[in-house]
Design an enzyme around this catalytic site. Sequence first.
Site, PDB file in Angstrom:
ATOM      1  N   ASP A  92       0.822  -1.214   0.000  1.00  0.00           N
ATOM      2  CA  ASP A  92       0.000   0.000   0.000  1.00  0.00           C
ATOM      3  C   ASP A  92       0.856   1.266   0.000  1.00  0.00           C
ATOM      4  O   ASP A  92       2.086   1.206   0.154  1.00  0.00           O
ATOM      5  CB  ASP A  92      -0.966  -0.002   1.199  1.00  0.00           C
ATOM      6  CG  ASP A  92      -0.286  -0.412   2.513  1.00  0.00           C
ATOM      7  OD1 ASP A  92       0.964  -0.445   2.567  1.00  0.00           O
ATOM      8  OD2 ASP A  92      -1.005  -0.678   3.487  1.00  0.00           O
TER       9      ASP A  92
ATOM     10  N   ASP B 227      -7.696  -2.351  14.397  1.00  0.00           N
ATOM     11  CA  ASP B 227      -9.102  -2.624  14.042  1.00  0.00           C
ATOM     12  C   ASP B 227      -9.224  -3.836  13.107  1.00  0.00           C
ATOM     13  O   ASP B 227     -10.275  -4.061  12.524  1.00  0.00           O
ATOM     14  CB  ASP B 227      -9.740  -1.387  13.392  1.00  0.00           C
ATOM     15  CG  ASP B 227      -9.085  -1.005  12.059  1.00  0.00           C
ATOM     16  OD1 ASP B 227      -8.047  -1.613  11.695  1.00  0.00           O
ATOM     17  OD2 ASP B 227      -9.605  -0.100  11.380  1.00  0.00           O
TER      18      ASP B 227
ATOM     19  N   HIS C 226      -7.477  -4.306  10.307  1.00  0.00           N
ATOM     20  CA  HIS C 226      -7.194  -4.076   8.890  1.00  0.00           C
ATOM     21  C   HIS C 226      -5.881  -4.748   8.480  1.00  0.00           C
ATOM     22  O   HIS C 226      -4.965  -4.896   9.284  1.00  0.00           O
ATOM     23  CB  HIS C 226      -7.224  -2.582   8.523  1.00  0.00           C
ATOM     24  CG  HIS C 226      -6.050  -1.767   8.951  1.00  0.00           C
ATOM     25  ND1 HIS C 226      -6.110  -0.860   9.996  1.00  0.00           N
ATOM     26  CD2 HIS C 226      -4.787  -1.670   8.468  1.00  0.00           C
ATOM     27  CE1 HIS C 226      -4.940  -0.265  10.118  1.00  0.00           C
ATOM     28  NE2 HIS C 226      -4.114  -0.733   9.211  1.00  0.00           N
TER      29      HIS C 226
ATOM     30  N   GLU D 117      -9.853  -1.612   5.368  1.00  0.00           N
ATOM     31  CA  GLU D 117     -10.526  -1.342   6.644  1.00  0.00           C
ATOM     32  C   GLU D 117     -11.798  -2.189   6.765  1.00  0.00           C
ATOM     33  O   GLU D 117     -12.265  -2.753   5.768  1.00  0.00           O
ATOM     34  CB  GLU D 117     -10.879   0.148   6.714  1.00  0.00           C
ATOM     35  CG  GLU D 117      -9.669   1.080   6.701  1.00  0.00           C
ATOM     36  CD  GLU D 117      -8.898   1.105   8.023  1.00  0.00           C
ATOM     37  OE1 GLU D 117      -9.154   0.261   8.899  1.00  0.00           O
ATOM     38  OE2 GLU D 117      -8.020   1.977   8.176  1.00  0.00           O
TER      39      GLU D 117
HETATM   40  C1  GLP Z   1      -0.634   0.526   8.589  1.00  0.00           C
HETATM   41  C2  GLP Z   1      -0.313  -0.301   7.355  1.00  0.00           C
HETATM   42  C3  GLP Z   1      -0.497  -1.777   7.570  1.00  0.00           C
HETATM   43  C4  GLP Z   1       0.149  -2.182   8.885  1.00  0.00           C
HETATM   44  C5  GLP Z   1      -0.531  -1.482  10.029  1.00  0.00           C
HETATM   45  C6  GLP Z   1       0.077  -1.826  11.386  1.00  0.00           C
HETATM   46  O1  GLP Z   1      -1.912   1.040   8.603  1.00  0.00           O
HETATM   47  N1  GLP Z   1      -1.053   0.102   6.206  1.00  0.00           N
HETATM   48  O2  GLP Z   1       0.037  -2.500   6.486  1.00  0.00           O
HETATM   49  O3  GLP Z   1       0.044  -3.573   9.046  1.00  0.00           O
HETATM   50  O4  GLP Z   1      -0.419  -0.085   9.845  1.00  0.00           O
HETATM   51  O5  GLP Z   1       1.239  -1.085  11.595  1.00  0.00           O
HETATM   52  P1  GLP Z   1       2.270  -1.327  12.766  1.00  0.00           P
HETATM   53  O6  GLP Z   1       3.019  -2.540  12.373  1.00  0.00           O
HETATM   54  O7  GLP Z   1       3.132  -0.106  12.771  1.00  0.00           O
HETATM   55  O8  GLP Z   1       1.483  -1.510  13.991  1.00  0.00           O
END
Ligand code: GLP
Length: 240
Positions: free
Chosen positions: A66, A134, A136, A141
């Site tokens: 992404d 959440d 995702h 989402e």
């Molecule tokens: C972001 C990314 C996800 C990631 C998530 C968790 O929103 N788009 O791909 O898995 O955050 O991030 P973190 O690993 O920093 O908790």
Amino acid sequence: MKVVVGTNEEISKQIAEEFIKQVQKKPNSVLGLATGTSPLQVYANLVEANKSGRVSFKDVVTFNLDEYIGLEGTHNQSYRYFMNENLFNHIDIDKSKTHVLKGVGDYLDYANKYDDLIASFGGIDLQILGIGSDGHIAFNEPGTSFDSLTHVADLAESTIVDNSRLFNDISEVPTKAVTMGLKSIMNAKKIVLIATGKNKAKAIKELLTGDKSEENPASVLIDHPDVTIYVDKDAYSLVK
Ligand code: GLP
């Protein structure tokens, strides 16, 4: 789904070994990569393995999940910048073989071609995922269709709040992103998901004990034939 519980250090090492094995077996592997804090230790292990000569990434092709809409690849919170800084700049990969969705310019055009581009390389051999508080995955989402391919997504309020820790101010966090869809992710041959910390405990409980529902995007993984969920004790704390 297989579950592995360990410290962040242990599970990051194990996931890195999965990637190393994959690339040793197939030097031109197609790897699906993620950003966020969760995979950082995995990437550090891959850098070390590359520097010590255990594995070469020179023929590897990568696709990232992404990117924020509105951020140039040179912006220090863009996911292209993150990948360069935390992995690509430190290994022998050919940068022209690394694909990250665009956040500016013809980003829509590129997003519309992304799934076909992945398929043209034979599909993703091994995909790493994090998970949002959440539930995702990538930027899919709650409410996202399980049939979704790469698309533009609105970030949930809770995601904007979670991710604001990395920006100077919450008002700087983009509200939209381009993201591989849930079907795009399910097309990967093998998937590993990493989650650490109490903030992920509810999402992991719902993934491991809840039903399959589009209200819980990560639950799409329940039907995938080769998924391993790597968690630390905190992320696993509500399961048992
Ligand atoms: C972001 C990314 C996800 C990631 C998530 C968790 O929103 N788009 O791909 O898995 O955050 O991030 P973190 O690993 O920093 O908790």
